[in-house]
Design an enzyme around this catalytic site. Sequence first.
Site, mmCIF file in Angstrom:
data_model
loop_
_atom_site.group_PDB
_atom_site.id
_atom_site.type_symbol
_atom_site.label_atom_id
_atom_site.label_comp_id
_atom_site.label_asym_id
_atom_site.label_seq_id
_atom_site.Cartn_x
_atom_site.Cartn_y
_atom_site.Cartn_z
ATOM 1 N N LYS A 19 -106.082 -53.354 -0.643
ATOM 2 C CA LYS A 19 -105.896 -53.326 -2.102
ATOM 3 C C LYS A 19 -105.754 -54.778 -2.611
ATOM 4 O O LYS A 19 -106.358 -55.675 -2.038
ATOM 5 C CB LYS A 19 -104.728 -52.417 -2.474
ATOM 6 N N HIS A 102 -112.354 -45.152 -4.983
ATOM 7 C CA HIS A 102 -110.929 -44.976 -4.679
ATOM 8 C C HIS A 102 -110.219 -44.436 -5.921
ATOM 9 O O HIS A 102 -110.570 -44.789 -7.048
ATOM 10 C CB HIS A 102 -110.322 -46.311 -4.246
ATOM 11 N N GLU A 104 -107.559 -45.194 -7.290
ATOM 12 C CA GLU A 104 -107.027 -46.223 -8.205
ATOM 13 C C GLU A 104 -108.127 -46.733 -9.132
ATOM 14 O O GLU A 104 -107.871 -47.078 -10.284
ATOM 15 C CB GLU A 104 -106.376 -47.362 -7.393
ATOM 16 N N GLU A 174 -108.489 -38.471 0.115
ATOM 17 C CA GLU A 174 -107.212 -39.082 -0.253
ATOM 18 C C GLU A 174 -106.585 -38.288 -1.392
ATOM 19 O O GLU A 174 -106.917 -38.517 -2.573
ATOM 20 C CB GLU A 174 -107.424 -40.541 -0.691
ATOM 21 N N SER A 220 -100.447 -42.466 2.600
ATOM 22 C CA SER A 220 -99.190 -42.650 3.330
ATOM 23 C C SER A 220 -99.328 -42.377 4.825
ATOM 24 O O SER A 220 -98.393 -41.879 5.461
ATOM 25 C CB SER A 220 -98.069 -41.803 2.719
#
Length: 258
Positions: A19, A102, A104, A174, A220
Amino acid sequence: MGENMNKNLRKAVIAGNWKMNKTRGEAAAIISALKPLASGANCDVVICVPFTALETAVEAVKGTAIKVGAQNVHFEANGAYTGEISAAMLKDIGAEYAIIGHSERRQYFGETDETVNLRTKAALNAGLIPITCVGELLSERQAGITEEVVSRQVKLAFAEIDAAQAAKVIVAYEPVWAIGTGETATAEQAQDACKLIRDRLCGLYGKEISDSITIQYGGSMNPKNAAELLAKTDVDGGLIGGASLKAEDFGVIIGAAN
Ligand code: 13P
């Protein structure tokens, strides 16, 4: 039994998504700590670093089996797209992978299923391996529409991609509620979603291709839970955020894939 044999057909890929972390100096330091931990790995090891650290990372992994990837790629070949980076530029600098779609980027940067598809195609056409991300929001899981959401994301991400190209894609499942929250999907939830993705890929491309596609779990994943997640039949690897920023932790996860 037969299904577990199929797991052996696929490459386990452990990828770190750094990231927006690490300067060049920090990148060099973590890679030098990672090298001994990744040597002898029984899986492919990839680090997806910020654009600014790509050149440093490519240089630092020379002579090792560690591969380098970017965290995004633009879909146009060149032109007036201020701030963007093309697939050819990534190839030129020595990147071999690119994370695409992704959550994000979907959440903060306007990424849509359509642009995820465009980026995946651009990466494939340039010879980069896309790590194409899908996954449901917490509200979608709670509403019981995980299957519908993930199925749609897979179908749209692979639109107009032929079987030969599809076989090169890595899919990362994810669940958004598990990213950076410390809350991991259970191994069963991860398996169910990765199996769903494989079933959808089977519908699009047939069993031989879908059995060969690497599907990662991300969210995680850490040294404690990695082995249980990675043991699942349809979980072929991990896309790791926080725990990839510490060489020791990432090394343990690589070991868990062996
Ligand atoms: P964390 O491992 O920090 O939850 O991040 C997962 C992720 O988003 C990897 O792409």
